[in-house]
Enzyme design. Structure first.
Site, PDB file in Angstrom:
ATOM      1  N   ARG A  61       0.819  -1.200   0.000  1.00 34.45           N
ATOM      2  CA  ARG A  61       0.000   0.000   0.000  1.00 34.45           C
ATOM      3  C   ARG A  61       0.860   1.260   0.000  1.00 34.45           C
ATOM      4  NH1 ARG A  61      -2.017   1.026   4.284  1.00 34.45           N
ATOM      5  NH2 ARG A  61      -1.186  -0.590   5.638  1.00 34.45           N
ATOM      6  N   LYS A 202      -8.702  -1.925   0.837  1.00 36.33           N
ATOM      7  CA  LYS A 202      -8.573  -1.042   1.993  1.00 36.33           C
ATOM      8  C   LYS A 202      -9.280   0.299   1.796  1.00 36.33           C
ATOM      9  CE  LYS A 202      -6.414  -3.795   4.734  1.00 36.33           C
ATOM     10  NZ  LYS A 202      -7.208  -4.442   5.816  1.00 36.33           N
ATOM     11  N   HIS A 221     -10.766  -3.900  12.351  1.00 42.00           N
ATOM     12  CA  HIS A 221      -9.688  -4.523  11.587  1.00 42.00           C
ATOM     13  C   HIS A 221      -9.292  -5.793  12.324  1.00 42.00           C
ATOM     14  CE1 HIS A 221      -5.409  -4.321   9.741  1.00 42.00           C
ATOM     15  NE2 HIS A 221      -6.255  -4.887   8.900  1.00 42.00           N
ATOM     16  N   SER A 239      -1.359  -6.009   9.482  1.00 45.65           N
ATOM     17  CA  SER A 239      -0.889  -7.042   8.561  1.00 45.65           C
ATOM     18  C   SER A 239       0.396  -7.690   9.071  1.00 45.65           C
ATOM     19  CB  SER A 239      -0.634  -6.422   7.179  1.00 45.65           C
ATOM     20  OG  SER A 239      -0.132  -7.378   6.298  1.00 45.65           O
ATOM     21  N   LYS A 243      -3.336 -12.484  12.083  1.00 48.62           N
ATOM     22  CA  LYS A 243      -4.797 -12.549  12.036  1.00 48.62           C
ATOM     23  C   LYS A 243      -5.279 -13.720  11.190  1.00 48.62           C
ATOM     24  CE  LYS A 243      -6.124  -8.625  10.420  1.00 48.62           C
ATOM     25  NZ  LYS A 243      -4.821  -8.259   9.872  1.00 48.62           N
ATOM     26  N   THR A 244      -4.720 -13.822   9.983  1.00 52.18           N
ATOM     27  CA  THR A 244      -5.161 -14.870   9.068  1.00 52.18           C
ATOM     28  C   THR A 244      -4.717 -16.242   9.555  1.00 52.18           C
ATOM     29  OG1 THR A 244      -5.118 -13.355   7.186  1.00 52.18           O
ATOM     30  CG2 THR A 244      -5.046 -15.699   6.694  1.00 52.18           C
ATOM     31  N   ASP A 258     -10.090 -10.597   8.068  1.00 50.06           N
ATOM     32  CA  ASP A 258      -9.504  -9.263   8.104  1.00 50.06           C
ATOM     33  C   ASP A 258     -10.434  -8.127   8.532  1.00 50.06           C
ATOM     34  OD1 ASP A 258      -7.167  -7.660   7.713  1.00 50.06           O
ATOM     35  OD2 ASP A 258      -8.003  -6.919   5.843  1.00 50.06           O
ATOM     36  N   ARG A 323       1.152 -12.369  -1.537  1.00 52.26           N
ATOM     37  CA  ARG A 323      -0.228 -12.547  -1.092  1.00 52.26           C
ATOM     38  C   ARG A 323      -0.952 -13.616  -1.895  1.00 52.26           C
ATOM     39  NH1 ARG A 323      -2.312  -9.478   3.430  1.00 52.26           N
ATOM     40  NH2 ARG A 323      -0.890  -7.725   3.699  1.00 52.26           N
TER      41      ARG A 323
END
Length: 536
Positions: A61, A202, A221, A239, A243-244, A258, A323
């Site tokens: 990003r 996002k 988030h 990130s 989390k994932t 997410d 990703r």
């Protein structure tokens, strides 16, 4: 600029009264999009049938190139500053006009879908892009309508993402030739100059974070999963914090990886897919993500062997931010529809690059509010442009780059919900142990999973807790399948004096950062670290 319109003619596009002629591919299937991607050389098919693409110069990003239009609606409701850059309506109109002229006569791809698995709350969207692979990306990431829903679909928000259009910073008043422009009043997003698809995801998350709080819905988030008894867990974190990985638990059903909302009805996923980091992906450690990489999955910036077409998840030569984007139903046993009950447990995930925070701590209600507002973590390599190694940051609400409103708005909502639903909260360090980045090593994910499991089933309470006076935290004395030495990070450092200095440094960072918040109740600010001593 008047409110935009869009007709359904397959040969023309109408936005804000401007009509251009172009070839429109509308709501294509996965097979159709894959065919076009290969035909246009936008990507290649790997040996596991996933689609591999590269995003060029930008592999993460560009937060400094994200702007929100400042007008009568947003002037007093946006927390303007480093994260939320102002953009004028006039400059937005200027770029919009140039973009429309640029795409006149070109081939475009349209996806119509939704954000929000709760049908009573969801927001309808339309994404217009100039690359087939990005249309496949949004089809896999957002919620896909059925045939009947598609017939009556009218977008509330439209995203115009034209990778091949670059702004002129001098003429367009942007920082660079990349831009992400959010116009909440016109319900229109413009993205250009970058092929990184995460910008689409996002940008819409930022919009949801703006429009939901007035509806008494907390946008978050976080990832979420649910047990067989309906017990729901939330995993907050930026990130790369896990989390994932941690929410993809074979013994529980994944709600989402997410972005979620918390309403009076419970938890609901914003999206219909997952966007997992896959650098150094290991089949044995993360089998659910590994098995989700198949036909229809998009691999971003993963190096593929030109002869065998086998993805090399160890290779970070393009970026650390590799990703995989795939539909939620690619995760075996995922929850459908992706909604859950009010959460029993919340986990704040932080990747402490200094290596001094305990791997898990139980938080009081005030401690939970302190750490939510602080949002301490480390930005990991590749997630944003210019990040080459972990960098300690404080990201309010564990998602400051995507939060248009003041942190107080989200924090108060979360605090009220925690109290109302008697939710337990833990701080989990998935970062470094045995020393800081460069000396120590990442905490073994199997240990993190064991600690998370113990928090969920309550067994973490069995041995009792030891009070860490410096960080004002309560850490378990024992936890199944986790060496006791790991639970006290000071024990893992060879140089204890170095640990003490580093720990005091981080404690002071917490206190200094929290000073930016005005009018915060003393019981919340006092729930942070004690920098006046260092007893172990």
């Amino acid at each position: 600029m008047k409110k935009y319109e869009q007709n359904e003619n397959s040969c023309s596009l109408k936005l804000n009264g401007k009509v251009i002629n172009c070839k429109i591919n509308r709501n294509l299937t996965v097979d159709q999009l894959i065919h076009i991607i290969i035909e246009k050389n936008e990507g290649i098919i790997t040996d596991n049938q996933s689609i591999s693409v590269t995003t060029g110069e930008y592999t993460g990003r560009s937060p400094n190139d994200r702007y929100i239009v400042c007008d009568d609606q947003t002037h007093d409701t946006i927390a303007w500053g480093k994260m939320n850059n102002k953009f004028t309506p006039k400059d937005f109109d200027n770029i919009f006009s140039k973009m429309m002229k640029f795409i006149d006569g070109k081939e475009l791809f349209i996806f119509d879908g939704f954000i929000g698995a709760d049908k009573a709350i969801r927001t309808s969207i339309r994404v217009i892009s100039d690359h087939a692979w990005q249309s496949l990306f949004v089809r896999q990431l957002f919620i896909r309508p059925d045939t009947i829903e598609l017939l009556s679909h009218v977008p509330e928000f439209t995203i115009l993402c034209i990778n091949d259009f670059y702004s002129d910073p001098i003429i367009c008043n942007t920082r660079s030739n990349v831009f992400i422009l959010i116009n909440i009043s016109l319900k229109l997003v413009l993205i250009g100059g970058t092929s990184y698809a995460g910008e689409i995801k996002k940008a819409m998350f930022s919009i949801m974070n703006y429009i939901l709080p007035p509806k008494n819905i907390l946008p978050m988030h976080c990832s979420a999963n649910i047990g067989s008894n309906g017990d729901t867990t939330l995993f907050f974190g930026l990130s790369g914090t896990g989390k994932t990985s941690l929410s993809a638990d074979p013994s529980r059903s994944l709600i989402g990886d997410d972005e979620h909302g918390w309403s009076d009805n419970g938890i609901f996923n914003f999206e219909g897919g997952c966007y997992a980091k896959c650098i150094r992906l290991d089949k044995n450690k993360e089998p659910q993500i590994w098995n989700a990489i198949k036909k229809g999955t998009i691999l971003e910036n993963v190096i593929v062997d030109p002869h065998t077409l086998h993805p090399d998840f160890e290779d970070s030569s393009l970026t650390e931010n590799t990703r995989a984007a795939y539909p939620l139903n690619y995760i075996h046993g995922s929850k459908s529809p992706s909604v859950g009950n009010h959460p029993n447990v919340i986990l704040f995930l932080t990747a402490d690059a200094l290596g001094v925070l305990p791997p898990i701590s139980k938080l009081t209600k005030n401690g939970a509010m302190f750490h939510f507002m602080s949002g301490y973590t480390s930005k990991l390599a590749g997630t944003e442009r210019g990040i080459k190694e972990p960098k300690a940051v404080f990201s309010e609400c564990f998602g400051a780059p995507f939060m248009p409103r003041s942190a107080h708005v989200y924090a108060k909502m979360l605090g009220d919900l925690i109290i109302k639903h008697n939710t337990k909260v833990y701080l989990v360090n998935t970062g470094w142990t045995m020393g800081p980045y460069g000396i120590g090593k990442r905490i073994n994910i199997s240990y993190s999973r064991s600690m998370v499991s113990a928090a969920l089933d309550g067994s973490i309470d069995n041995s009792g807790y030891k009070y860490n006076e410096l960080f004002n935290l309560y850490t378990p004395i024992q936890c199944n399948c986790v060496p006791s030495k790991i639970l006290n990070p000071r024990n893992t450092w060879e140089d204890k004096n170095s640990y003490d200095k580093t720990a005091n440094k981080l404690a002071q960072m917490f206190v200094d950062n929290f000073k930016k918040f005005d009018n915060v109740e003393k019981q919340i600010s006092n729930a942070g670290p004690n920098v006046y001593n260092n007893q172990n």
